[in-house]
Design a protein around this motif. Sequence first.
Motif, PDB file in Angstrom:
ATOM      1  N   ALA A 320     -51.172 -10.384 -27.608  1.00  0.00           N
ATOM      2  CA  ALA A 320     -51.052 -11.838 -27.525  1.00  0.00           C
ATOM      3  C   ALA A 320     -50.277 -12.263 -26.277  1.00  0.00           C
ATOM      4  O   ALA A 320     -50.545 -13.317 -25.689  1.00  0.00           O
ATOM      5  CB  ALA A 320     -50.358 -12.386 -28.770  1.00  0.00           C
ATOM      6  N   GLN A 321     -49.351 -11.417 -25.854  1.00  0.00           N
ATOM      7  CA  GLN A 321     -48.555 -11.737 -24.669  1.00  0.00           C
ATOM      8  C   GLN A 321     -49.389 -11.670 -23.384  1.00  0.00           C
ATOM      9  O   GLN A 321     -48.948 -12.131 -22.330  1.00  0.00           O
ATOM     10  CB  GLN A 321     -47.360 -10.792 -24.571  1.00  0.00           C
ATOM     11  CG  GLN A 321     -46.341 -10.990 -25.696  1.00  0.00           C
ATOM     12  CD  GLN A 321     -45.185 -10.017 -25.619  1.00  0.00           C
ATOM     13  OE1 GLN A 321     -44.718  -9.697 -24.528  1.00  0.00           O
ATOM     14  NE2 GLN A 321     -44.729  -9.548 -26.763  1.00  0.00           N
ATOM     15  N   ARG A 322     -50.592 -11.127 -23.480  1.00  0.00           N
ATOM     16  CA  ARG A 322     -51.471 -11.078 -22.309  1.00  0.00           C
ATOM     17  C   ARG A 322     -51.912 -12.479 -21.885  1.00  0.00           C
ATOM     18  O   ARG A 322     -52.524 -12.658 -20.836  1.00  0.00           O
ATOM     19  CB  ARG A 322     -52.700 -10.204 -22.602  1.00  0.00           C
ATOM     20  CG  ARG A 322     -52.360  -8.725 -22.802  1.00  0.00           C
ATOM     21  CD  ARG A 322     -53.600  -7.907 -23.112  1.00  0.00           C
ATOM     22  NE  ARG A 322     -53.259  -6.521 -23.385  1.00  0.00           N
ATOM     23  CZ  ARG A 322     -53.081  -5.581 -22.452  1.00  0.00           C
ATOM     24  NH1 ARG A 322     -53.225  -5.899 -21.165  1.00  0.00           N
ATOM     25  NH2 ARG A 322     -52.781  -4.344 -22.780  1.00  0.00           N
ATOM     26  N   ALA A 323     -51.598 -13.469 -22.708  1.00  0.00           N
ATOM     27  CA  ALA A 323     -51.916 -14.853 -22.336  1.00  0.00           C
ATOM     28  C   ALA A 323     -51.210 -15.244 -21.043  1.00  0.00           C
ATOM     29  O   ALA A 323     -51.637 -16.177 -20.340  1.00  0.00           O
ATOM     30  CB  ALA A 323     -51.504 -15.808 -23.457  1.00  0.00           C
ATOM     31  N   GLU A 324     -50.133 -14.520 -20.716  1.00  0.00           N
ATOM     32  CA  GLU A 324     -49.432 -14.780 -19.460  1.00  0.00           C
ATOM     33  C   GLU A 324     -50.320 -14.487 -18.244  1.00  0.00           C
ATOM     34  O   GLU A 324     -50.071 -14.972 -17.138  1.00  0.00           O
ATOM     35  CB  GLU A 324     -48.160 -13.929 -19.373  1.00  0.00           C
ATOM     36  CG  GLU A 324     -47.056 -14.351 -20.335  1.00  0.00           C
ATOM     37  CD  GLU A 324     -46.372 -15.643 -19.911  1.00  0.00           C
ATOM     38  OE1 GLU A 324     -46.741 -16.191 -18.850  1.00  0.00           O
ATOM     39  OE2 GLU A 324     -45.501 -16.128 -20.655  1.00  0.00           O
ATOM     40  N   LEU A 325     -51.357 -13.666 -18.435  1.00  0.00           N
ATOM     41  CA  LEU A 325     -52.223 -13.270 -17.330  1.00  0.00           C
ATOM     42  C   LEU A 325     -53.372 -14.250 -17.106  1.00  0.00           C
ATOM     43  O   LEU A 325     -54.153 -14.095 -16.171  1.00  0.00           O
ATOM     44  CB  LEU A 325     -52.789 -11.874 -17.592  1.00  0.00           C
ATOM     45  CG  LEU A 325     -51.744 -10.753 -17.808  1.00  0.00           C
ATOM     46  CD1 LEU A 325     -52.446  -9.445 -18.131  1.00  0.00           C
ATOM     47  CD2 LEU A 325     -50.863 -10.601 -16.571  1.00  0.00           C
ATOM     48  N   LEU A 326     -53.485 -15.253 -17.982  1.00  0.00           N
ATOM     49  CA  LEU A 326     -54.581 -16.210 -17.850  1.00  0.00           C
ATOM     50  C   LEU A 326     -54.364 -17.102 -16.632  1.00  0.00           C
ATOM     51  O   LEU A 326     -53.217 -17.335 -16.215  1.00  0.00           O
ATOM     52  CB  LEU A 326     -54.685 -17.056 -19.126  1.00  0.00           C
ATOM     53  CG  LEU A 326     -54.940 -16.290 -20.430  1.00  0.00           C
ATOM     54  CD1 LEU A 326     -55.022 -17.262 -21.592  1.00  0.00           C
ATOM     55  CD2 LEU A 326     -56.198 -15.453 -20.332  1.00  0.00           C
ATOM     56  N   PRO A 327     -55.465 -17.616 -16.039  1.00  0.00           N
ATOM     57  CA  PRO A 327     -55.351 -18.507 -14.880  1.00  0.00           C
ATOM     58  C   PRO A 327     -54.459 -19.705 -15.186  1.00  0.00           C
ATOM     59  O   PRO A 327     -54.489 -20.251 -16.292  1.00  0.00           O
ATOM     60  CB  PRO A 327     -56.794 -18.944 -14.614  1.00  0.00           C
ATOM     61  CG  PRO A 327     -57.622 -17.848 -15.211  1.00  0.00           C
ATOM     62  CD  PRO A 327     -56.875 -17.380 -16.407  1.00  0.00           C
ATOM     63  N   VAL A 328     -53.658 -20.109 -14.213  1.00  0.00           N
ATOM     64  CA  VAL A 328     -52.734 -21.220 -14.395  1.00  0.00           C
ATOM     65  C   VAL A 328     -53.364 -22.503 -13.862  1.00  0.00           C
ATOM     66  O   VAL A 328     -53.847 -22.546 -12.724  1.00  0.00           O
ATOM     67  CB  VAL A 328     -51.406 -20.946 -13.651  1.00  0.00           C
ATOM     68  CG1 VAL A 328     -50.455 -22.144 -13.802  1.00  0.00           C
ATOM     69  CG2 VAL A 328     -50.752 -19.678 -14.189  1.00  0.00           C
ATOM     70  N   HIS A 329     -53.375 -23.579 -14.682  1.00  0.00           N
ATOM     71  CA  HIS A 329     -53.976 -24.837 -14.233  1.00  0.00           C
ATOM     72  C   HIS A 329     -52.973 -25.630 -13.392  1.00  0.00           C
ATOM     73  O   HIS A 329     -51.755 -25.385 -13.465  1.00  0.00           O
ATOM     74  CB  HIS A 329     -54.437 -25.658 -15.448  1.00  0.00           C
ATOM     75  CG  HIS A 329     -53.311 -26.288 -16.195  1.00  0.00           C
ATOM     76  ND1 HIS A 329     -52.719 -27.459 -15.776  1.00  0.00           N
ATOM     77  CD2 HIS A 329     -52.665 -25.921 -17.331  1.00  0.00           C
ATOM     78  CE1 HIS A 329     -51.762 -27.783 -16.622  1.00  0.00           C
ATOM     79  NE2 HIS A 329     -51.704 -26.853 -17.579  1.00  0.00           N
ATOM     80  N   ASN A 330     -53.460 -26.544 -12.637  1.00  0.00           N
ATOM     81  CA  ASN A 330     -52.575 -27.406 -11.830  1.00  0.00           C
ATOM     82  C   ASN A 330     -52.895 -28.888 -12.086  1.00  0.00           C
ATOM     83  O   ASN A 330     -52.721 -29.739 -11.224  1.00  0.00           O
ATOM     84  CB  ASN A 330     -52.703 -27.100 -10.347  1.00  0.00           C
ATOM     85  CG  ASN A 330     -54.129 -27.316  -9.844  1.00  0.00           C
ATOM     86  OD1 ASN A 330     -55.028 -27.581 -10.624  1.00  0.00           O
ATOM     87  ND2 ASN A 330     -54.338 -27.209  -8.533  1.00  0.00           N
ATOM     88  N   ALA A 331     -53.400 -29.155 -13.310  1.00  0.00           N
ATOM     89  CA  ALA A 331     -53.810 -30.525 -13.624  1.00  0.00           C
ATOM     90  C   ALA A 331     -52.663 -31.511 -13.497  1.00  0.00           C
ATOM     91  O   ALA A 331     -52.823 -32.658 -13.056  1.00  0.00           O
ATOM     92  CB  ALA A 331     -54.398 -30.576 -15.051  1.00  0.00           C
ATOM     93  N   GLY A 332     -51.462 -31.090 -13.888  1.00  0.00           N
ATOM     94  CA  GLY A 332     -50.311 -31.985 -13.814  1.00  0.00           C
ATOM     95  C   GLY A 332     -50.005 -32.403 -12.396  1.00  0.00           C
ATOM     96  O   GLY A 332     -49.664 -33.566 -12.122  1.00  0.00           O
TER      97      GLY A 332
END
Length: 336
Positions: A320-332
């Motif tokens: 579950a901690q692999r979620a840290e490897l997901l692409p990071v959005h910059n919508a904000g």
Amino acid sequence: MPLELKDPKPGRSPFYRVRGTYLGVYVDRSTKTAERATANQLLRKWKEDIERGAFSRPGEPTFLDAATSYMAATGNERFVRPVLEHFGTTPLRQIDQQAVDHAALLLYPRATPATRNRQVYTVVSAILRKAGVETALKRPKGAAGRVRTEWMTKAQANALLRAAWAKDAEFGIMLSFMLYTGARLGEALALTTDLLDLEERSAFFPRTKNDEPRTAYLPAVLVKDLANHPRGLSRKGERVFRFRKCGRLYTWWKDVNKSAKLPLDEKGQPEFTFHSLRHTWATWMRRYGGADTKGLMATGAWRNRVSASRYQHAVVSEEAQRAELLPVHNAGEIAK
């Protein structure tokens, strides 16, 4: 002489007796109770048994005999009275699947299958087993109910123990013992001083629900609690905790849950049960102690992996901690 109730004889027996003949059947039997109202209930029950040809033969073991012996040997009276009043002096040979199914529906017509299972099937099975009668009763569909794994936070457990200690120091120590060993209520109540070793930090349960022995480790906080036992632990063979499974014990549990401001259901009953202390121990072992499913099984508290794996929810898995490897959005940032 018609069937009638005979008063207790001072110096001979404190119990009422039923004596006489009804529909050609002669009866001369002790009710084994000193309460007239209960004795009258048995008198009416025996008349009904004679009418339907179900009255036990002289010397034949009855449910009343078995239930009386069970309560005397175990001290457990919880849920016994309703089934005892239902079956009364019914011969043990007549208590089969159909009889128990009928009793469950009659006694608890609006209850869930899990409640009927707990308050009828389990009770009758325990009484019959104690009497040496092996009956594999089929439980009602849905008897298992939902799997309960409710556990307490550190704050909730501390509040519970403080409330328990305020009510009765020995009660508080017993709850602490269950919390830090994962002991079931029955295991804690059956524990004797000769099975407890504070120097070795161990408590031995010769027989558990799984019919397998288990040795529990006593952490320092629990050793300190036990060392301050108000009655002491020097009497060899004496039960460590003086309590028995009865209505009073469950009333105390309800009282300390209320005092600790722990959650209650819509009927005002505690959401947590005594067994929640075992769930809390397992969850804490997983979350704070770092024990995985294999480690929980190694404690001897569970026989199979399925039961022990229920506590995987207590920690965030490496996967579950692999979620840290997901692409990071910059919508904000774009919105600014």
